[in-house]
Motif scaffolding. Structure first.
Motif, short mmCIF file in Angstrom:
data_model
loop_
_atom_site.label_atom_id
_atom_site.label_comp_id
_atom_site.label_asym_id
_atom_site.label_seq_id
_atom_site.Cartn_x
_atom_site.Cartn_y
_atom_site.Cartn_z
N LEU A 71 0.83 -1.22 0.00
CA LEU A 71 0.00 0.00 0.00
C LEU A 71 0.86 1.26 0.00
CD1 LEU A 71 -2.97 -0.67 2.45
CD2 LEU A 71 -3.02 -0.53 -0.05
N ASN A 72 1.95 1.24 0.79
CA ASN A 72 2.84 2.41 0.85
C ASN A 72 3.37 2.76 -0.54
OD1 ASN A 72 2.69 2.85 3.56
ND2 ASN A 72 4.50 1.63 4.07
N VAL A 73 3.86 1.77 -1.23
CA VAL A 73 4.46 2.03 -2.56
C VAL A 73 3.36 2.43 -3.55
CG1 VAL A 73 5.71 1.02 -4.49
CG2 VAL A 73 6.40 0.48 -2.16
N SER B 101 -3.82 -11.11 1.18
CA SER B 101 -5.00 -11.47 1.98
C SER B 101 -4.59 -11.86 3.39
CB SER B 101 -5.76 -12.64 1.38
OG SER B 101 -6.17 -12.31 0.10
N GLN B 102 -3.52 -12.65 3.49
CA GLN B 102 -3.05 -13.08 4.82
C GLN B 102 -2.63 -11.87 5.65
OE1 GLN B 102 -4.21 -16.24 5.28
NE2 GLN B 102 -2.27 -16.71 6.32
N HIS B 103 -1.91 -10.92 5.03
CA HIS B 103 -1.47 -9.75 5.80
C HIS B 103 -2.67 -8.88 6.18
CE1 HIS B 103 2.66 -10.76 5.75
NE2 HIS B 103 2.75 -10.76 4.42
N ALA B 104 -3.68 -8.83 5.33
CA ALA B 104 -4.89 -8.07 5.68
C ALA B 104 -5.53 -8.72 6.91
CB ALA B 104 -5.85 -8.06 4.49
N LYS C 27 -5.71 -4.62 8.67
CA LYS C 27 -5.78 -3.46 7.75
C LYS C 27 -6.39 -3.90 6.42
CE LYS C 27 -3.10 -0.82 10.45
NZ LYS C 27 -2.67 -1.80 11.44
N LYS C 28 -7.04 -2.97 5.79
CA LYS C 28 -7.61 -3.29 4.48
C LYS C 28 -6.50 -3.14 3.43
CE LYS C 28 -11.28 -1.76 1.45
NZ LYS C 28 -11.90 -0.57 0.99
N ILE C 29 -6.16 -4.21 2.76
CA ILE C 29 -5.11 -4.11 1.74
C ILE C 29 -5.75 -4.41 0.39
CG2 ILE C 29 -2.83 -4.90 1.01
CD1 ILE C 29 -2.23 -5.77 3.83
N GLN C 30 -6.25 -3.34 -0.22
CA GLN C 30 -6.94 -3.52 -1.50
C GLN C 30 -6.52 -2.42 -2.46
OE1 GLN C 30 -11.15 -4.34 -1.32
NE2 GLN C 30 -10.44 -6.45 -1.27
N TYR C 31 -6.91 -2.61 -3.69
CA TYR C 31 -6.58 -1.63 -4.73
C TYR C 31 -7.87 -1.20 -5.41
CZ TYR C 31 -4.88 0.06 -9.25
OH TYR C 31 -4.65 0.80 -10.38
N PHE C 32 -8.03 0.11 -5.58
CA PHE C 32 -9.22 0.57 -6.31
C PHE C 32 -8.85 0.74 -7.78
CE2 PHE C 32 -11.87 3.89 -8.20
CZ PHE C 32 -13.09 3.23 -8.12
N ASP C 33 -9.48 -0.05 -8.62
CA ASP C 33 -9.20 -0.04 -10.05
C ASP C 33 -10.20 0.92 -10.72
OD1 ASP C 33 -8.96 -0.70 -12.79
OD2 ASP C 33 -8.20 -2.69 -12.27
N ALA C 34 -9.70 2.09 -11.09
CA ALA C 34 -10.60 3.14 -11.61
C ALA C 34 -11.27 2.70 -12.92
CB ALA C 34 -9.83 4.43 -11.81
N THR D 246 -8.37 -7.36 -4.08
CA THR D 246 -7.02 -7.72 -3.62
C THR D 246 -6.25 -8.20 -4.86
OG1 THR D 246 -8.02 -8.50 -1.58
CG2 THR D 246 -5.73 -9.16 -1.99
N PRO D 247 -5.16 -7.52 -5.19
CA PRO D 247 -4.44 -7.91 -6.40
C PRO D 247 -3.87 -9.33 -6.31
CG PRO D 247 -3.74 -5.75 -5.66
CD PRO D 247 -4.57 -6.33 -4.56
N TYR D 248 -3.71 -9.95 -7.47
CA TYR D 248 -3.00 -11.21 -7.57
C TYR D 248 -1.53 -10.91 -7.86
CZ TYR D 248 -6.85 -14.52 -7.24
OH TYR D 248 -7.87 -15.30 -6.77
#
Ligand code: ATP
Length: 514
Positions: free
Chosen positions: A228-230, A345-348, A353-360, A367-369
């Motif tokens: 998420l940071n990057v 998913s495991q780290h979420a 924390k929610k670890i997801q990506y919003f694909d505009a 959750t990305p593969y």
């Protein structure tokens, strides 16, 4: 085979004698499976890392690098599965007191049966000559059939035992097939036990605040926890990748074969984040891309092969290894894995924390593969050394040892040698050195005869030697000697930068990848 083993021994001693790799802590008799890179080794290693880093981050606009810490929060290793499952099955022999990996003992037994089959075929091929039909022979020869049956049966039992994590069955296989300790020659085995490969240490200064932390066994988790940071700070859009080079540590049970299996080693890993459902397309892309990266070095296309995994880790939906033909057989140098959304998913789950990506484009979050490419710097180093080493017979009965390193990777690109240590030649040589050293790793040497100095540079893999002689002082030309052909030509000093750039620049190799 014995011959290849001899060659390997020679490469190991060459690596020490010529300042590539030293055993760690040698004056204290060494430390098992830990090595130090010496003055030439570190340059070769840095060049390998630069080749990988630039291929990833310069040639791909959507790949950026990071350098995460070796120590990480211990829960990361719980989430990743390493605390519970990063194990090898070990077995001890009571007579030799040696420890082995039970899976490796069984795999070696399978390889022995394979060997028998192949030898049978080779013998028959010699006997029958041109008329030999190998496929037919394999289908009909009773001895081959018997061995194939034995191999398949053993393989099936072994695979099932590994899949079921059945340690008692692994032991039973070793007993049933009469596998003996290669050192003591006996079958006096203990039971098989699981052994976790992670090194543990403590962090914190007071008794209350100390916690157990691990030395990371792979660099990949440092990428996942920074996803998420990057993504946010780099405004990255999927598909994109994060690359990292760094140390990893594994308490390998059997560490042998020099720098092939070490307890402290270095990895170059890239995690490529993609839309769910597109991962197999990207897996194929990276499979091809990575093989091209290897082949562009020119070590020989026939030295590589893919080994697709039949048995996949529970989180992976495709995996392959790039294997390289070492003197001790085809061995894994790099792994390419489609890791699904398992790690993120495991780290979420474990961090909350929610670890997801919003694909505009799709107007949805997911959750990305992940496709991972993971290569060991040290194994890459070993493959380069092994395929470059040659003992050459020269005309006139002379011999030389030469390292035909890819020129862009060579520790020293150009050695500058005054013919004698007088008459202004050393000064001229230093002048040339000062002109070249900003762009190329150069080495000045004025000891011994020029012939001996050439041999020394050949053994280090230096592509070019420049010799300064009497004529140089008159017309500003030098002799330029080629490592591989040993031919010499007279060239103007002013032309040296262009020649070295044309022949030795990493850019030339990188361009092959486009
Ligand atoms: P192996 O089956 O040989 O133990 P692995 O499948 O466990 O390797 P990975 O976890 O996929 O290896 O690690 C990726 C890469 O890291 C490997 O392809 C290899 O180049 C390198 N590597 C792994 N373990 C070691 C080690 N002990 N010493 C040196 N390099 C290693």
């Amino acid at each position: 085979m014995a011959k290849q083993e001899d060659v390997f021994k020679k490469i190991v001693s060459h690596a020490k004698e010529y300042g590539f790799v030293f055993p760690s802590s040698e004056i204290y008799d060494g430390l098992g499976a830990v090595y130090d890179y010496a003055q030439n080794g570190v340059e070769l290693k840095n060049n390998i890392k630069r080749y990988w880093w630039e291929a990833m981050t310069l040639l791909h606009e959507n790949i950026v690098g990071i350098d995460s810490a070796i120590f990480m929060h211990p829960t990361i290793w719980k989430a990743s599965g390493h605390v519970d499952a990063f194990n090898d099955p070990l077995i001890d022999n009571r007579d030799s007191k040696k420890r082995y990996r039970a899976d490796v003992l069984i795999e070696d037994e399978i390889a022995k049966i394979e060997d028998k089959i192949n030898k049978e075929c080779e013998k028959a091929a010699k006997r029958f000559g041109d008329k030999f039909d190998e496929a037919m022979f394999r289908q009909t020869n009773p001895r081959v059939l018997e061995n194939q049956h034995k191999r398949d049966e053993l393989h099936a039992r072994y695979e099932k035992a590994m899949n079921d994590n059945d340690l008692a069955e692994l032991k039973q296989i070793i007993v049933d097939y009469g596998i003996v300790d290669p050192v003591s020659g006996t079958k006096n085995w203990t039971d098989v036990r699981q052994f976790n490969l992670m090194f543990k240490t403590q962090m914190g200064s007071s008794a209350d605040s100390t916690m157990d932390v691990y030395l990371r066994p792979e660099t990949a988790q440092g990428i996942f926890v920074n996803f998420l940071n990057v993504q946010k700070t780099g405004r990255m859009r999927i598909p994109f990748g994060i690359a990292q080079i760094g140390k990893a540590f594994r308490n390998e049970i059997v560490a042998r074969q020099f720098i092939f299996r070490m307890r402290e080693f270095e990895q170059m890993e890239m995690q490529f984040f993609v839309r769910p459902g597109e991962e197999l397309k990207w897996f194929d892309y990276w499979r091809e891309q990575r093989l091209r990266w290897h082949k562009a070095l020119g070590l020989g296309d026939d030295k590589y092969r893919f080994h697709d995994h039949e048995k996949l880790a529970h989180y992976a939906n495709a995996a392959t290894d790039i294997e390289f033909r070492m003197p001790f057989g085809f061995k894994e140098v790099e792994g390419i894995h489609s890791r699904t959304d398992f790690d993120l998913s495991q780290h979420a789950k474990f961090s909350g924390k929610k670890i997801q990506y919003f694909d505009a484009e799709l107007n949805e979050s997911y959750t990305p593969y992940v496709i991972e490419t993971s290569i060991g710097v040290d194994r890459m180093f070993l493959s380069v050394m092994c395929s470059s080493y040659e003992e050459q017979q020269l005309d006139g009965g002379d011999t030389r040892v030469v390292l035909h390193l890819p020129k862009a990777l060579a520790p020293i690109k150009c050695a500058i040698l005054p013919l004698v240590r007088k008459d202004g030649m050393p000064e001229k040589a230093h002048e040339i050195m000062n002109m070249l050293k900003f762009d190329f790793a150069c080495h000045y040497e004025d000891k011994d005869t020029v012939g001996k100095r050439y041999r020394r540079q050949d053994a280090i893999g230096t592509p070019y030697c420049v010799t300064v002689d009497g004529q140089t002082l008159e017309d500003n030309t030098v002799t330029l000697r080629d490592r591989d052909t040993m031919q010499q030509q007279r060239v103007a000093i002013a032309d040296l930068p262009a020649i070295l750039a044309r022949e030795c620049s990493l850019n030339n190799v990188l361009r092959k990848l486009m």
